[in-house]
Design an enzyme around this catalytic site. Structure first.
Site, PDB file in Angstrom:
ATOM      1  N   GLU A 326       0.973  -1.412  -0.040  1.00 50.17           N
ATOM      2  CA  GLU A 326       0.263  -0.241  -0.196  1.00 50.17           C
ATOM      3  C   GLU A 326       0.986   1.248  -0.013  1.00 50.17           C
ATOM      4  OE1 GLU A 326      -4.006  -1.019   1.902  1.00 50.17           O
ATOM      5  OE2 GLU A 326      -2.793  -0.993   3.666  1.00 50.17           O
TER       6      GLU A 326
HETATM    7  C1  ACM Z   1      -2.084  -5.519   4.049  1.00 49.66           C
HETATM    8  O1  ACM Z   1      -3.309  -5.516   4.393  1.00 49.66           O
HETATM    9  N1  ACM Z   1      -2.169  -3.909   3.961  1.00 49.66           N
HETATM   10  C2  ACM Z   1      -1.800  -6.126   3.818  1.00 49.66           C
END
Ligand code: ACM
Length: 687
Positions: A326
């Site tokens: 992310e």
């Molecule tokens: C995640 O859930 N960002 C690994």
């Protein structure tokens, strides 16, 4: 041994067992009276007819190898057995015979790795029990099985005659805990490790840094926790204690330092690491933050080199997790120096720049003797094949990785924070039946990890979020794929849940404690009637509510939703009861009586419930649930009256009930009912 009943658990049929089912998948006792509540189920088990009594004077002895870790594991198991049966378990003199013999060939790997031999065998007759394992870790797995086999009845405690040959289906069976968004004290971590070992999990993935806090002491970079932790972090001594504690249970500890994104807490004390000027503050809200390490500066890698070298002295595991998830690329796009670097190095987008970053980090890990594991996003062209990819976005990326030659573990489908049922998690398989992977590709899938993200998890509620659902995931990862009967899983899960509570976990007891605190009185009988048929809303519903109400990590988790366990027994058990009843209402008077009693209790609870809730400020938002419970109870009783009398319901009755059900399906105070699907089925059967 005279085996009158033979049933092999591994989906192989003998005698009168159902195809694909086997002894595990039925509650029917064996000839000895043995009721199989093993969780996870062993790879192979043959059940005999005898019993080995566990009576005062019962003793164990060991032969072959012995070492401190094994001695500790045996002592721990015998202490638990002692508490279960109510007398001391004797240790026989070396060389003397004893009913229980534990034979271990050797200690196993100095640093437990993915190839550790966890197999064991257990031969129990009416005369003796023999546990044999190649390694300490195999012995630990076998001791847990032994404890789960203990039966009791009017004659006392006993072990059933069984022959078990057991080894795991997957080598990597983990639980991740996010200790950044909410900090978890060492005591919580250690009791969780006890629970993990009880269900044969073997990896504790410790998520130690994120935007909301940096949780491990660095002596080289003291401002990481000094400025980035709100004062809540593990000292190096404490982390070493956890590693040693886990090793004593046959559990590896894989630390995660999330980078380059999810890194706000690093940048609070060391803003020079980031790709924007700062200053940065510890995050207290949720979501994806912009703070991202600057992958273009030599100084970033010099910092990481020193930091990873320091952490390598604390965490001996071969793997270190470097996150990678992310990264939204916002800071990289806004930084002209980084944009110039990308042009100069022919890096066409932020994904390519992240791949460049990963390659540099990989070299640092290798220098310190570590292999890399990262979330899905690290899998970019050119990534070396010894990197393990943890798939959180879906099974497809895991399979795609395996097809390219990457080892992987599955976490998509095992997110405990989603508030899914144990059944939903149980159906998720790292290598699903019918997968198009070749055997070589399938072998690259090392296993899976349950993930406990901690936006809404603190030391008080964590046990009920992890347990008992994680036991179902543990079985999926250990047991043969053919062990897949959901009803039987739940039958055993409730037993395992009690055993886990006996280990010191609080997932059952905490609910009542929280309800008492919410109610401000010990007299919570009516509240329990309601709470028993409620569960938390799912993660997204809570997330939207929290965002619109400005909820942060500083807010207490002390509302009704936090008291309620995800997937309480009422959901599956009520579904099962209803579906049995509806198969033939006239033929199931016991089920009918049980349902009617339940509906009566819902209606009867109302006056006291209304009074209790209206006087308890934190319960007031959930007050409409009390009224709805009465409506549901009335609906259920009426439906059964129509069904059992054969009288048709008046015109409009059904539509009216459906409207009540639709209404009850709306979230209130972040709760949802567990019984609506079954009630809908009931109402639908009425003429
Ligand atoms: C995640 O859930 N960002 C690994």
């Amino acid at each position: 041994m005279n085996y009158l009943t033979k049933a092999i658990v591994n989906g192989i049929v003998a005698g009168t067992m159902l195809a694909g089912a086997a002894v595990a998948q039925t509650a029917a006792p064996a000839e000895s009276g043995f009721v199989n509540t093993l969780m996870p189920q062993p790879a192979q088990m043959t059940v005999g007819s005898g019993r080995l009594a566990i009576a005062p004077g019962f003793a164990f002895t060991t032969d072959k190898s012995s070492d401190d870790r094994l001695d500790g594991a045996i002592t721990w198991a015998m202490q638990r057995l002692k508490i279960q049966v109510g007398f001391v378990i004797q240790q026989a003199q070396p060389g003397a015979t004893a009913p229980l013999l534990i034979s271990v060939d050797g200690p196993g790997e100095t640093i437990q790795g993915i190839d550790e031999d966890e197999s064991y065998s257990l031969e129990i007759t009416s005369q003796s029990a023999h546990l044999h394992a190649a390694t300490d870790v195999g012995a630990m797995r076998g001791l847990e099985t032994l404890l789960q086999l203990v039966q009791s009845d009017g004659q006392g405690f006993w072990l059933p005659a069984v022959s078990i040959q057991d080894s795991p289906r997957f080598r990597w069976r983990g639980l991740m805990i996010d200790c950044s968004r909410h900090f978890e004290p060492i005591g919580v971590i250690e009791r969780t490790l006890d629970g993990m070992a009880a269900v044969k999990l073997n990896v504790f993935h410790w998520h130690l840094s994120d935007d909301q806090g940096f949780r491990i002491e660095s002596k080289i970079f003291p401002k990481l926790t000094g400025e980035g932790s709100d004062g809540q972090f593990y000292t190096q001594e404490e982390a070493k204690e956890v590693v040693a504690y886990a090793r004593g249970l046959g559990i590896r500890v894989v630390p995660e330092f999330d980078m380059p994104g999810h890194s706000t807490s690093w940048a609070v004390g060391y803003p020079e690491l980031a790709s924007a000027p700062g200053p940065f503050t510890v995050g207290h809200n949720f979501g994806v933050f912009n703070a991202t390490m600057d992958p273009t500066k030599k100084s970033t890698y010099e910092f990481l080199d020193k930091f990873i070298g320091e952490m390598a002295t604390i965490f001996p595991d071969a793997y270190m997790h470097v996150g990678g998830d992310e990264n939204n690329g916002v800071e990289w796009k806004q930084n002209s120096q980084i944009q110039a670097f990308m042009q100069a190095h022919n890096l066409s987008d932020t994904a390519a720049l992240q791949a460049y970053f990963s390659q540099q980090v990989l070299k640092i890990l290798a220098k310190h003797g570590k292999k890399m594991i990262g979330w899905d996003e690290v899998m970019t062209p050119g990534l070396p094949k010894d990197v393990v990819v943890q798939s959180w976005r879906g099974f497809d990326s895991l399979a795609a990785g395996a097809k390219q030659g990457y080892s992987g573990i599955l976490s998509a489908g095992y997110y405990l924070d989603q508030m899914d049922s144990a059944a939903e998690h149980y159906r998720v398989d790292p290598v699903p039946a019918g997968s198009d992977l070749t055997p070589q590709q399938a072998a690259l899938i090392l296993g899976g990890e349950a993930c406990m993200w901690s936006e809404y998890v603190d030391p008080q509620v964590i046990d009920s979020r992890i347990w008992p659902r994680t036991a179902a995931i543990a079985e999926r990862l250990w047991s043969p794929q053919s062990v897949n009967n959901v009803d039987d899983m739940y039958r055993r899960l409730w037993v395992e849940s009690l055993r886990l509570e006996g280990l010191g976990l609080t997932h059952i007891s905490q609910e009542d404690a929280s309800l008492r605190a919410l109610a401000g009185t010990p007299d919570i009988a009516s509240l329990r009637v309601l709470a028993a048929v409620l569960q938390p809303v799912n993660f997204d519903t809570r997330g939207s509510w929290s965002e619109s109400h400005g909820v942060t990590t500083l807010d207490p988790l002390d509302h009704l939703i936090d008291a309620l366990p995800p997937d309480p027994p009422s959901r599956h058990d009520f579904d099962e009861l209803m579906s049995t009843y509806l198969q033939d209402p006239a033929g199931h008077p016991d089920e009918q009586a049980e349902l009617l009693e339940m509906f009566r209790s819902w209606t009867a609870a109302q006056p006291e419930l209304m009074q209790l809730m209206s006087g308890a400020p934190l319960l007031v938002p959930a007050l409409p649930r009390a009224q709805q419970l009465t409506e549901l109870g009335t609906m259920g009783a009426e439906a059964i009256a129509y069904l059992s009398s054969g009288v048709a319901a008046p015109a409009g009755w059904k539509a009216q009930q459906m409207a009540v059900l639709d209404d009850a399906a709306q979230p209130i105070a972040l709760t949802r009912f567990t019984v609506l699907n079954a009630l809908r089925n009931l109402v639908n059967e009425v003429k």
